[in-house]
Design an enzyme around this catalytic site. Structure first.
Site, mmCIF file in Angstrom:
data_model
loop_
_atom_site.group_PDB
_atom_site.id
_atom_site.type_symbol
_atom_site.label_atom_id
_atom_site.label_comp_id
_atom_site.label_asym_id
_atom_site.label_seq_id
_atom_site.Cartn_x
_atom_site.Cartn_y
_atom_site.Cartn_z
ATOM 1 N N ASN A 1 -5.162 -5.411 -10.058
ATOM 2 C CA ASN A 1 -4.235 -4.433 -10.659
ATOM 3 C C ASN A 1 -3.346 -5.139 -11.684
ATOM 4 O O ASN A 1 -3.509 -6.326 -11.942
ATOM 5 C CB ASN A 1 -3.412 -3.746 -9.569
ATOM 6 C CG ASN A 1 -2.650 -4.764 -8.750
ATOM 7 O OD1 ASN A 1 -1.770 -5.444 -9.254
ATOM 8 N ND2 ASN A 1 -3.016 -4.905 -7.484
ATOM 9 N N ASP B 1 -5.549 -2.066 -1.586
ATOM 10 C CA ASP B 1 -5.705 -1.351 -0.313
ATOM 11 C C ASP B 1 -7.131 -1.474 0.217
ATOM 12 O O ASP B 1 -7.361 -1.359 1.413
ATOM 13 C CB ASP B 1 -5.350 0.134 -0.501
ATOM 14 C CG ASP B 1 -3.878 0.303 -0.791
ATOM 15 O OD1 ASP B 1 -3.076 -0.353 -0.095
ATOM 16 O OD2 ASP B 1 -3.522 1.044 -1.723
ATOM 17 N N LYS C 1 6.422 6.654 3.359
ATOM 18 C CA LYS C 1 6.003 5.261 3.587
ATOM 19 C C LYS C 1 7.003 4.539 4.487
ATOM 20 O O LYS C 1 6.642 3.775 5.373
ATOM 21 C CB LYS C 1 5.945 4.537 2.238
ATOM 22 C CG LYS C 1 4.534 4.178 1.844
ATOM 23 C CD LYS C 1 4.447 3.682 0.430
ATOM 24 C CE LYS C 1 3.204 4.269 -0.208
ATOM 25 N NZ LYS C 1 3.104 4.031 -1.622
ATOM 26 N N LYS D 1 5.780 3.070 7.982
ATOM 27 C CA LYS D 1 5.720 1.614 8.178
ATOM 28 C C LYS D 1 6.965 1.075 8.892
ATOM 29 O O LYS D 1 7.078 -0.123 9.117
ATOM 30 C CB LYS D 1 5.527 0.905 6.825
ATOM 31 C CG LYS D 1 4.220 1.313 6.119
ATOM 32 C CD LYS D 1 3.871 0.404 4.952
ATOM 33 C CE LYS D 1 2.646 0.913 4.206
ATOM 34 N NZ LYS D 1 2.140 0.012 3.179
ATOM 35 N N PHE E 1 8.292 -1.945 -1.271
ATOM 36 C CA PHE E 1 8.341 -1.275 -2.569
ATOM 37 C C PHE E 1 7.348 -0.122 -2.509
ATOM 38 O O PHE E 1 6.370 -0.187 -1.763
ATOM 39 C CB PHE E 1 7.947 -2.227 -3.706
ATOM 40 C CG PHE E 1 9.110 -3.008 -4.258
ATOM 41 C CD1 PHE E 1 9.692 -4.025 -3.530
ATOM 42 C CD2 PHE E 1 9.624 -2.723 -5.523
ATOM 43 C CE1 PHE E 1 10.766 -4.739 -4.032
ATOM 44 C CE2 PHE E 1 10.690 -3.430 -6.040
ATOM 45 C CZ PHE E 1 11.265 -4.445 -5.289
ATOM 46 N N LYS F 1 -23.810 -14.379 -8.465
ATOM 47 C CA LYS F 1 -23.530 -13.329 -9.455
ATOM 48 C C LYS F 1 -24.533 -12.179 -9.321
ATOM 49 O O LYS F 1 -25.742 -12.409 -9.283
ATOM 50 C CB LYS F 1 -23.607 -13.932 -10.866
ATOM 51 C CG LYS F 1 -23.210 -12.953 -11.931
ATOM 52 C CD LYS F 1 -23.260 -13.597 -13.314
ATOM 53 C CE LYS F 1 -23.019 -12.538 -14.371
ATOM 54 N NZ LYS F 1 -23.227 -13.042 -15.718
#
Ligand code: PMT
Length: 421
Positions: free
Chosen positions: A229, A298, A358, A362, A344, A308
């Site tokens: 990301n 995730d 969240k 959590k 976050f 490869k």
């Protein structure tokens, strides 16, 4: 009796009108405020405004026959607990840095033994000029405390860093500095005030060991390719830098980052979510605060290839993905006594609602919810726009530097600790 005596110095920029609000907030906080202005500042706000609100003569010029005190710069400067400059122009910063004392405010700076806090506001190019930055650095070395300007739209219609920090935040930082100074003087038995600069005010995390995940993870598809990301690590490292500056002992577990970790922190590198999970669990027993600022994948390829993967004429390819360990949830589940757990939440819609979900799922103490679709927020920017959520509060913050956001988050952590967490 007033809680603290503040010398409020106003220099000549468009943000001078905001000094009026700073004055009112300081008064509300129980401070006795005296105001000094530069000649240019009076072009933006009349001294009469401050005089009406303080019921005191506002000093612009020592030599003005209307000035009731013949040695005002000495008396003014030595009867205050803090000299607070709002806004500070590039010119007044340059004068302070170089010991120029050609008007009342710059003479006051040289004559005071009180701590000095400066909130600059100016055009981005002026702020970023090497000359200005040199002067700021020099003043920091001299022990002057800065409330850094933030990014946003400026009076000159450009967007960039140079906007005066929110007045509430300036006053909050001034009060924190004064509290820390009072404590320090009490502990050391110091009678006279001294410039204390950044370090003393920031010692409020001296007893904390802060563990932070930073950056993005990479999940291998084969030895060449991976899923990842856009996280740069700027947010997590900003929290690390701020925590270390406030006296905490800091460890970062960092995935892929575009910037280097700050000095004075222990850095452990991890590539995948699994490696990050293992590194966090190894460090966790030593931590008193955990902050999950990383963008952890995730899902990861269930069977990463050893060699490869060849195209072999295939037009499509299906990857089987499996869930990665949820580091934050595991930290929260296995928390030892007194551990504060912060997450976050990077969201694109219903930001606060999803962040609250969240938080509950959590079992978190604090969540920093950032809307990554907003300009200046989220991945790979120096700024962010966030709402800090605790179990009893919701602090919606404007665009600010990631470093300032980090301090806002740490303020909440300190508050939680003071409330007995
Ligand atoms: O690094 P920058 O470029 O400065 O960008 C900053 C940031 C946008 C990455 C940062 O501000 C941020 O929002 N980090 C969390 C991003 C995220 O992955 O959010 P999430 O909603 O998917 O995860 C929620 C929380 O769980 C996060 O604290 C995350 O670190 C944690 N998590 C998620 C999945 C997982 N497997 N393990 C975790 O610990």
């Amino acid at each position: 009796m007033a809680k603290y005596r503040i010398g409020l110095g106003v220099s000549g920029g468009i943000a001078a009108y905001k000094a009026v609000e700073v004055l009112r907030l300081l008064q509300k906080a129980g401070c006795d405020v005296s105001v000094a202005m530069t000649r240019h500042a009076t072009e933006f706000v009349q001294p009469l405004t401050f005089r009406a609100l303080t019921d005191k003569h506002v000093i612009v010029d020592d030599y003005d026959p209307a000035n009731p005190d013949p040695i005002a710069h000495i008396n003014f400067s030595q009867n205050i607990d803090l000299l607070l400059i709002v806004p500070a122009t590039a010119n007044i910063i340059a004068k302070f840095a170089n010991g120029v004392a050609d008007d009342f405010l710059s003479s006051t700076y040289l004559a005071t033994t009180a701590p000095v806090m400066i909130a600059p506001a100016m055009n981005t190019t002026m702020w970023e000029q090497p000359a200005t930055q040199r002067n700021v650095e020099r003043l920091k070395q001299d022990g002057v405390y800065f409330v850094e300007p933030v990014a946003g739209e400026l009076a000159c219609k450009t967007v960039g860093t140079g906007k005066l920090e929110d007045v509430e935040n300036i006053v909050a930082q001034a009060m924190r500095l004064l509290t820390a100074e009072t404590q320090r003087r009490g502990e050391n038995g110091i009678e006279s005030s001294q410039r204390l600069g950044v370090s003393a005010v920031q010692n409020d995390l001296a007893n904390e060991k802060v563990l932070i995940t930073v950056g993005g993870t990479r999940e291998a598809i084969d030895p060449v390719r991976f899923i990842s990301n856009h996280s740069s690590g700027k947010m997590g490292f900003a929290v690390a830098e701020a925590a270390a500056a406030r006296g905490a002992s800091v460890t970062v577990v960092a995935g892929e980052t575009k910037v280097a970790p700050p000095e004075n922190v222990k850095a452990v590198r991890a590539v995948s979510a699994k490696e990050m999970h293992d590194a966090v669990m190894a460090e966790l027993p030593n931590a008193t605060v955990f902050v999950g600022a990383a963008a952890v994948a995730d899902y990861a390829p269930a069977n990463a290839a050893d060699a490869k993967i060849k195209k072999d004429g295939r037009d499509t390819m299906t990857l089987e993905l499996e869930k990665t360990p949820d580091i934050l949830a595991d930290v929260s589940k296995n928390r030892h006594n007194g551990l504060i757990v912060v997450g976050f939440a990077a969201e694109t819609n219903n930001v606060v609602e999803y962040a609250r979900l969240k938080m509950a799922k959590k079992g978190l103490d604090i969540v920093v919810a950032n809307d990554i679709t907003k300009e200046g927020a989220g991945f790979n920017t120096d700024t962010n726009i966030a709402t800090i959520l605790t179990n009893g509060s919701e602090d919606e913050l404007p665009l600010m530097s990631k470093r300032d956001l980090a301090d806002r988050l740490l303020d909440q952590i300190v508050k939680l600790r003071n409330d007995g967490k």
